[in-house]
Design an enzyme around this catalytic site. Sequence first.
Site, PDB file in Angstrom:
ATOM      1  CB  CYS A   1      34.248 146.706  46.334  1.00 53.98           C
ATOM      2  SG  CYS A   1      35.702 146.738  45.289  1.00 53.98           S
ATOM      3  CG  HIS A   2      35.242 142.913  43.273  1.00 55.89           C
ATOM      4  ND1 HIS A   2      36.151 143.844  43.701  1.00 55.89           N
ATOM      5  CD2 HIS A   2      35.531 142.656  41.990  1.00 55.89           C
ATOM      6  CE1 HIS A   2      36.980 144.126  42.727  1.00 55.89           C
ATOM      7  NE2 HIS A   2      36.634 143.425  41.665  1.00 55.89           N
ATOM      8  CB  ALA A   3      29.509 143.033  47.646  1.00 56.20           C
TER       9      ALA A   3
ATOM     10  CG  LEU B   1      31.275 139.594  41.464  1.00 57.22           C
ATOM     11  CD1 LEU B   1      32.628 139.029  41.893  1.00 57.22           C
ATOM     12  CD2 LEU B   1      31.019 139.325  39.991  1.00 57.22           C
TER      13      LEU B   1
END
Length: 154
Positions: free
Chosen positions: A110-112, A114
């Site tokens: 997911c947002h990892a 980033l």
Amino acid sequence: MANGTRLSGRKVAVFLAEGFEDLEFWVTVMRLREEGADVTVVGIAAGQTVRGKHALEATSDVAVKDVSADDFDAVVVPGGWAPDKLRRYEEVTSLVAKAYGQGKIVGLICHAGLVGISQVAPAFRDSAIGWGRVVEDIPAFCHELVAAIEERTS
């Protein structure tokens, strides 16, 4: 190998910070441990208890400043709001980049992304990086993560 031993002897760092996605963290940690991996929960500080997006808690085993990519066979960054916090720490992005540079498995969900994108490059694609999109991808993400660690470290 039999279920429960595929990752025996493998050391995996799983990052943790406030606002982690509860299922992406806990299911991944439990699945890795189920396969025999020695999972170390790495936080900004050692022994820090933080809450996930949905109120589950988790506690870090060690501080990122006290470990290195050399200590692990793979690193995993769960999603949620935590990656936006984690990517602000040079120790975190450097450890992920060093693991990647050593050809180790880097699991991002997911947002990892980033965290990975903050250090590695503006965009990247590589066989050593596994990236799941969302919570619904957790089973497929864990399946691919276990297989990748097993293959890379055999």
